[in-house]
Design a protein around this motif. Structure first.
Motif, PDB file in Angstrom:
ATOM      1  N   GLU A   1     -33.746  24.622 -49.524  1.00 53.35           N
ATOM      2  CA  GLU A   1     -32.853  24.041 -48.515  1.00 53.35           C
ATOM      3  C   GLU A   1     -32.637  25.051 -47.400  1.00 53.35           C
ATOM      4  O   GLU A   1     -32.457  26.245 -47.672  1.00 53.35           O
TER       5      GLU A   1
ATOM      6  N   THR B   1     -30.456  25.770 -43.755  1.00 50.08           N
ATOM      7  CA  THR B   1     -29.443  25.358 -42.776  1.00 50.08           C
ATOM      8  C   THR B   1     -30.067  25.506 -41.391  1.00 50.08           C
ATOM      9  O   THR B   1     -31.137  26.119 -41.244  1.00 50.08           O
ATOM     10  N   ALA B   2     -29.366  25.001 -40.382  1.00 51.97           N
ATOM     11  CA  ALA B   2     -29.888  25.144 -39.019  1.00 51.97           C
ATOM     12  C   ALA B   2     -30.059  26.629 -38.687  1.00 51.97           C
ATOM     13  O   ALA B   2     -31.055  27.029 -38.082  1.00 51.97           O
TER      14      ALA B   2
ATOM     15  N   ASP C   1     -30.737  29.072 -40.741  1.00 55.82           N
ATOM     16  CA  ASP C   1     -31.914  29.615 -41.439  1.00 55.82           C
ATOM     17  C   ASP C   1     -33.195  29.350 -40.662  1.00 55.82           C
ATOM     18  O   ASP C   1     -34.184  30.064 -40.808  1.00 55.82           O
ATOM     19  N   CYS C   2     -33.203  28.264 -39.886  1.00 57.39           N
ATOM     20  CA  CYS C   2     -34.450  27.821 -39.235  1.00 57.39           C
ATOM     21  C   CYS C   2     -34.868  28.712 -38.056  1.00 57.39           C
ATOM     22  O   CYS C   2     -35.971  28.557 -37.539  1.00 57.39           O
TER      23      CYS C   2
ATOM     24  N   HIS D   1     -28.714  19.734 -38.841  1.00 57.85           N
ATOM     25  CA  HIS D   1     -27.707  20.262 -39.753  1.00 57.85           C
ATOM     26  C   HIS D   1     -28.380  21.054 -40.880  1.00 57.85           C
ATOM     27  O   HIS D   1     -27.907  22.089 -41.309  1.00 57.85           O
ATOM     28  N   GLY D   2     -29.497  20.532 -41.353  1.00 54.43           N
ATOM     29  CA  GLY D   2     -30.226  21.210 -42.425  1.00 54.43           C
ATOM     30  C   GLY D   2     -31.477  20.435 -42.784  1.00 54.43           C
ATOM     31  O   GLY D   2     -31.695  19.327 -42.275  1.00 54.43           O
TER      32      GLY D   2
ATOM     33  N   ARG E   1     -26.840  16.396 -37.335  1.00 50.39           N
ATOM     34  CA  ARG E   1     -25.391  16.359 -37.128  1.00 50.39           C
ATOM     35  C   ARG E   1     -25.165  15.773 -35.741  1.00 50.39           C
ATOM     36  O   ARG E   1     -25.474  16.424 -34.732  1.00 50.39           O
TER      37      ARG E   1
ATOM     38  N   LYS F   1     -34.716  19.923 -46.119  1.00 48.81           N
ATOM     39  CA  LYS F   1     -35.273  20.286 -47.421  1.00 48.81           C
ATOM     40  C   LYS F   1     -36.787  20.318 -47.297  1.00 48.81           C
ATOM     41  O   LYS F   1     -37.380  19.415 -46.672  1.00 48.81           O
TER      42      LYS F   1
ATOM     43  N   GLU G   1     -29.555  11.432 -42.402  1.00 47.53           N
ATOM     44  CA  GLU G   1     -30.772  11.991 -43.007  1.00 47.53           C
ATOM     45  C   GLU G   1     -31.972  11.093 -42.736  1.00 47.53           C
ATOM     46  O   GLU G   1     -31.854   9.863 -42.759  1.00 47.53           O
TER      47      GLU G   1
ATOM     48  N   TYR H   1     -23.431  12.607 -40.175  1.00 41.72           N
ATOM     49  CA  TYR H   1     -24.534  13.367 -40.763  1.00 41.72           C
ATOM     50  C   TYR H   1     -25.576  12.352 -41.236  1.00 41.72           C
ATOM     51  O   TYR H   1     -25.301  11.541 -42.122  1.00 41.72           O
TER      52      TYR H   1
END
Ligand code: NAP
Length: 337
Positions: free
Chosen positions: A149, A151-152, A154-155, A135-136, A183, A138, A83, A81
């Motif tokens: 925040e 998640t994938a 939500d997108c 993965h997500g 991810r 912000k 960022e 993971y």
């Protein structure tokens, strides 16, 4: 960085179109976004400017996302993971992950732009979309005045599409993506089904490519086919590939037997916009200072000194010719400001 006034944006868009921002500020950290002075409208969130048609001056506030940082957040048995800050250069980030032995983004090598813009457009190339590796993330929500925040899931990723486009949040400047987590799978398989990629690897006699080999092949193909924006200003693919009903595609293929067709999971059929544009006679053709690139007709280029109006004129002429010849409507990929 304080707010600057009357800032030239030509160097901040890869089509090199002229235009000035009434107010402009570089954003170097998430915390800076909470400043009261940034709540004014209209507001535009700028990344690498590689998917932007600047149509003259912008009488508002431009926030240029430059949040840095790349780090491994953690790992489990299945994935790493990782960022990255929204301001990181996308291609440099891809190479950095590969250098560390974390594969998964190699098909997206050499895409211009910054990390923060990648989820908005759900950037894709050679059979991979960034949504498949996200993965997500912000984002600062200027309306709610807090970090949100996503998640994938939500997108709501789609073909070159996401929640941020569907809700128009990128256009109103409501949401500024600050950091993105990817991810990257530990069990990796080369995704080389696109003909250009298969041929490039075959020409190098690589039968079992490693992630780095795939990246090198993507880079080689892209460098051959696509203009370097620093040499010939452009914004990558200018139109979406149209997706049409199967009956429409069949009827078109009947009239044009060499029409490339890519069946989609939902039964519809993707057509290649570049092919339609080329057949309509626009490959290497200019209208004033704006034309369609000679090696890849899907790329609109600024031959020098073009304005946003010039771009819109060529865009409309291409759309009209493709509509007349094929009855297919082309929609542009970039954002118009
Ligand atoms: P290409 O290989 O000449 O192919 C033309 C189109 O046919 C592509 O747009 C691609 O759709 C589709 N296609 C080709 N092989 C396919 C397959 N095996 N399965 C499904 N669809 C297939 O395309 P290109 O212009 O050189 O671009 C290569 C890749 O880089 C494409 O994926 C393209 O989207 C991507 N790219 C994106 C941008 C951008 O600004 N968004 C700019 C340059 C290149 P898809 O576009 O759906 O893949």
């Amino acid at each position: 960085m304080p707010i600057q006034h009357n800032v030239d944006l030509q160097a901040f868009n890869t089509l090199a179109l002229p235009g000035r921002a009434a107010r402009y500020r570089t954003i170097g950290s998430t915390a800076e976004l909470a400043a009261k002075s940034l709540t004014e409208q209209p507001r535009f969130i700028l990344g690498g400017g590689s998917n932007l048609v600047l149509d003259g001056d912008f009488d508002g506030l431009v926030l240029h996302m430059a949040i840095p940082g790349k780090r491994l957040l953690g790992e489990d048995s299945e994935a790493w993971y990782v960022e990255a800050g929204a301001g990181e250069n996308w291609h440099d980030f891809v190479l950095w992950t590969l250098d560390r032995g974390w594969p998964g983004l190699e098909n997206l090598s050499l895409i211009p732009g910054r990390v923060g813009a990648a989820p908005i457009q759900n950037i894709g190339a050679y059979g991979l979309e960034v949504g498949e590796r996200l993965h997500g993330l912000k984002a600062w929500d200027f309306e709610a005045r807090r970090i949100r925040e996503f998640t994938a899931g939500d997108c709501r990723f789609g073909y070159r599409d996401s929640l941020f486009k569907q809700e128009g949040w990128h256009l109103t400047g409501r949401m500024a993506i600050c950091t993105v987590v990817f991810r990257l799978p530990k069990v990796w398989q080369a995704n080389i089904r696109y003909a250009d990629l298969t041929q490039e690897l075959a020409s190098q006699h690589i039968a079992h490519p490693a992630p780095r080999d795939v990246a090198r092949a993507v880079i080689a193909v892209r460098q051959r086919k696509l203009p370097d924006p620093t040499q010939l200003p452009n914004s990558g693919s200018f139109f979406h590939n149209p997706v049409v009903d199967a009956v429409v595609a069949d009827a078109l293929a009947h009239k044009h037997p060499t029409l490339p067709r890519y069946p989609q999971a939902d039964g519809r059929v993707k057509l290649a916009a570049g092919w339609l544009i080329e057949q309509a006679g626009w490959k290497g053709k200019d209208l004033g200072p704006v034309g369609m690139y000679e090696k890849q007709a899907l790329v609109l280029v600024n031959r020098g000194g073009a304005t946003g109006s010039d771009v819109k004129r060529t865009m409309a002429a291409v759309q009209a010719d493709v509509q007349t010849r094929f009855g297919v409507t082309l929609t542009p990929e970039p954002i118009f400001l």
